[in-house]
Design a protein around this motif. Structure first.
Motif, PDB file in Angstrom:
ATOM      1  N   LEU A  10      70.881 179.429 -27.162  1.00  0.00           N
ATOM      2  CA  LEU A  10      71.516 180.747 -27.119  1.00  0.00           C
ATOM      3  C   LEU A  10      71.154 181.470 -28.407  1.00  0.00           C
ATOM      4  CD1 LEU A  10      74.883 179.266 -26.014  1.00  0.00           C
ATOM      5  CD2 LEU A  10      73.591 180.857 -24.619  1.00  0.00           C
ATOM      6  N   ILE A  11      70.583 182.653 -28.275  1.00  0.00           N
ATOM      7  CA  ILE A  11      70.185 183.438 -29.439  1.00  0.00           C
ATOM      8  C   ILE A  11      71.071 184.677 -29.482  1.00  0.00           C
ATOM      9  CG2 ILE A  11      68.313 184.689 -30.564  1.00  0.00           C
ATOM     10  CD1 ILE A  11      66.416 182.840 -28.895  1.00  0.00           C
ATOM     11  N   LEU A  12      71.835 184.796 -30.543  1.00  0.00           N
ATOM     12  CA  LEU A  12      72.752 185.913 -30.709  1.00  0.00           C
ATOM     13  C   LEU A  12      72.210 186.835 -31.784  1.00  0.00           C
ATOM     14  CD1 LEU A  12      76.516 185.917 -30.653  1.00  0.00           C
ATOM     15  CD2 LEU A  12      75.417 186.897 -32.638  1.00  0.00           C
ATOM     16  N   ARG A  13      72.075 188.104 -31.447  1.00  0.00           N
ATOM     17  CA  ARG A  13      71.636 189.102 -32.421  1.00  0.00           C
ATOM     18  C   ARG A  13      72.812 190.026 -32.716  1.00  0.00           C
ATOM     19  NH1 ARG A  13      67.128 187.997 -29.524  1.00  0.00           N
ATOM     20  NH2 ARG A  13      65.260 187.554 -30.726  1.00  0.00           N
ATOM     21  N   GLU A  14      73.118 190.138 -33.976  1.00  0.00           N
ATOM     22  CA  GLU A  14      74.199 191.002 -34.448  1.00  0.00           C
ATOM     23  C   GLU A  14      73.546 192.163 -35.197  1.00  0.00           C
ATOM     24  OE1 GLU A  14      78.448 190.341 -36.684  1.00  0.00           O
ATOM     25  OE2 GLU A  14      76.878 188.865 -36.984  1.00  0.00           O
TER      26      GLU A  14
ATOM     27  N   PHE B 167      72.088 179.047 -31.423  1.00  0.00           N
ATOM     28  CA  PHE B 167      73.047 177.996 -31.095  1.00  0.00           C
ATOM     29  C   PHE B 167      72.429 177.069 -30.053  1.00  0.00           C
ATOM     30  CE2 PHE B 167      75.405 181.853 -32.152  1.00  0.00           C
ATOM     31  CZ  PHE B 167      76.147 181.404 -33.237  1.00  0.00           C
ATOM     32  N   LEU B 168      72.715 175.790 -30.171  1.00  0.00           N
ATOM     33  CA  LEU B 168      72.189 174.815 -29.226  1.00  0.00           C
ATOM     34  C   LEU B 168      73.159 174.525 -28.086  1.00  0.00           C
ATOM     35  CD1 LEU B 168      70.518 172.336 -31.732  1.00  0.00           C
ATOM     36  CD2 LEU B 168      69.469 174.217 -30.454  1.00  0.00           C
ATOM     37  N   SER B 169      74.376 175.104 -28.168  1.00  0.00           N
ATOM     38  CA  SER B 169      75.357 174.893 -27.109  1.00  0.00           C
ATOM     39  C   SER B 169      76.355 176.052 -27.082  1.00  0.00           C
ATOM     40  CB  SER B 169      76.110 173.578 -27.330  1.00  0.00           C
ATOM     41  OG  SER B 169      76.920 173.669 -28.487  1.00  0.00           O
ATOM     42  N   ARG B 170      77.000 176.217 -25.954  1.00  0.00           N
ATOM     43  CA  ARG B 170      78.044 177.242 -25.839  1.00  0.00           C
ATOM     44  C   ARG B 170      79.234 176.942 -26.757  1.00  0.00           C
ATOM     45  NH1 ARG B 170      75.358 178.044 -21.175  1.00  0.00           N
ATOM     46  NH2 ARG B 170      75.308 180.161 -20.364  1.00  0.00           N
ATOM     47  N   PRO B 171      79.672 175.670 -26.853  1.00  0.00           N
ATOM     48  CA  PRO B 171      80.777 175.391 -27.788  1.00  0.00           C
ATOM     49  C   PRO B 171      80.451 175.777 -29.232  1.00  0.00           C
ATOM     50  CG  PRO B 171      80.564 173.577 -26.250  1.00  0.00           C
ATOM     51  CD  PRO B 171      79.385 174.489 -26.024  1.00  0.00           C
ATOM     52  N   ALA B 172      79.205 175.596 -29.645  1.00  0.00           N
ATOM     53  CA  ALA B 172      78.815 175.990 -31.007  1.00  0.00           C
ATOM     54  C   ALA B 172      78.895 177.501 -31.161  1.00  0.00           C
ATOM     55  CB  ALA B 172      77.403 175.497 -31.315  1.00  0.00           C
ATOM     56  N   MET B 173      78.461 178.238 -30.131  1.00  0.00           N
ATOM     57  CA  MET B 173      78.539 179.698 -30.183  1.00  0.00           C
ATOM     58  C   MET B 173      79.998 180.153 -30.205  1.00  0.00           C
ATOM     59  SD  MET B 173      77.209 182.583 -27.469  1.00  0.00           S
ATOM     60  CE  MET B 173      78.439 182.109 -26.266  1.00  0.00           C
ATOM     61  N   MET B 174      80.839 179.505 -29.395  1.00  0.00           N
ATOM     62  CA  MET B 174      82.254 179.884 -29.362  1.00  0.00           C
ATOM     63  C   MET B 174      82.931 179.594 -30.700  1.00  0.00           C
ATOM     64  SD  MET B 174      82.963 181.497 -26.706  1.00  0.00           S
ATOM     65  CE  MET B 174      84.699 181.633 -27.112  1.00  0.00           C
TER      66      MET B 174
ATOM     67  N   ILE C 222      86.736 190.603 -26.796  1.00  0.00           N
ATOM     68  CA  ILE C 222      85.443 190.163 -27.326  1.00  0.00           C
ATOM     69  C   ILE C 222      85.265 188.667 -27.097  1.00  0.00           C
ATOM     70  CG2 ILE C 222      84.123 189.794 -29.463  1.00  0.00           C
ATOM     71  CD1 ILE C 222      85.330 192.505 -30.420  1.00  0.00           C
ATOM     72  N   LEU C 223      86.292 187.891 -27.414  1.00  0.00           N
ATOM     73  CA  LEU C 223      86.205 186.442 -27.218  1.00  0.00           C
ATOM     74  C   LEU C 223      86.064 186.090 -25.737  1.00  0.00           C
ATOM     75  CD1 LEU C 223      88.792 185.190 -29.860  1.00  0.00           C
ATOM     76  CD2 LEU C 223      86.296 185.135 -29.988  1.00  0.00           C
ATOM     77  N   GLU C 224      86.736 186.823 -24.867  1.00  0.00           N
ATOM     78  CA  GLU C 224      86.599 186.595 -23.428  1.00  0.00           C
ATOM     79  C   GLU C 224      85.171 186.882 -22.965  1.00  0.00           C
ATOM     80  OE1 GLU C 224      87.321 185.440 -19.663  1.00  0.00           O
ATOM     81  OE2 GLU C 224      88.632 185.150 -21.393  1.00  0.00           O
ATOM     82  N   ASN C 225      84.557 187.923 -23.504  1.00  0.00           N
ATOM     83  CA  ASN C 225      83.169 188.227 -23.166  1.00  0.00           C
ATOM     84  C   ASN C 225      82.236 187.105 -23.606  1.00  0.00           C
ATOM     85  OD1 ASN C 225      83.897 190.639 -21.984  1.00  0.00           O
ATOM     86  ND2 ASN C 225      83.469 191.854 -23.802  1.00  0.00           N
ATOM     87  N   PHE C 226      82.503 186.490 -24.753  1.00  0.00           N
ATOM     88  CA  PHE C 226      81.701 185.344 -25.191  1.00  0.00           C
ATOM     89  C   PHE C 226      81.872 184.178 -24.225  1.00  0.00           C
ATOM     90  CE2 PHE C 226      81.311 187.263 -29.448  1.00  0.00           C
ATOM     91  CZ  PHE C 226      79.994 186.942 -29.722  1.00  0.00           C
ATOM     92  N   ARG C 227      83.084 183.958 -23.729  1.00  0.00           N
ATOM     93  CA  ARG C 227      83.331 182.849 -22.797  1.00  0.00           C
ATOM     94  C   ARG C 227      82.571 183.033 -21.481  1.00  0.00           C
ATOM     95  NH1 ARG C 227      88.512 183.765 -24.909  1.00  0.00           N
ATOM     96  NH2 ARG C 227      89.056 182.146 -26.381  1.00  0.00           N
ATOM     97  N   LYS C 228      82.287 184.265 -21.120  1.00  0.00           N
ATOM     98  CA  LYS C 228      81.580 184.551 -19.866  1.00  0.00           C
ATOM     99  C   LYS C 228      80.072 184.308 -19.953  1.00  0.00           C
ATOM    100  CE  LYS C 228      84.883 187.993 -18.255  1.00  0.00           C
ATOM    101  NZ  LYS C 228      85.069 189.409 -17.948  1.00  0.00           N
TER     102      LYS C 228
END
Length: 63
Positions: free
Chosen positions: A11-15, A27-34, A56-62
């Motif tokens: 998962l690649i997150l760009r801010e 991130f190598l996993s969704r839990p790490a991103m969360m 915002i956190l709910e959008n990350f969970r999706k």
């Protein structure tokens, strides 16, 4: 602005911000991103309303 790209198992997150430009987090996993998202948008650091923060956190969970 936040953008999450799924690239295989990564998962690649760009801010992107006017103040700092672009930051990229990998991130190598969704839990790490969360974990990152919960730290980044903790109640102490977030300047918006609690409702906005939870959305915002709910959008990350999706992802």
């Amino acid at each position: 602005m936040l953008n999450v790209e799924i690239n295989g198992k990564t998962l690649i997150l760009r801010e992107i911000s006017e103040e700092w430009g672009e930051e990229c987090h990998t991130f190598l996993s969704r839990p790490a991103m969360m974990h990152w998202a919960e730290e980044r948008f903790s109640p102490k650091r977030f300047k918006g309303t609690e409702e906005e923060r939870l959305q915002i956190l709910e959008n990350f969970r999706k992802v």
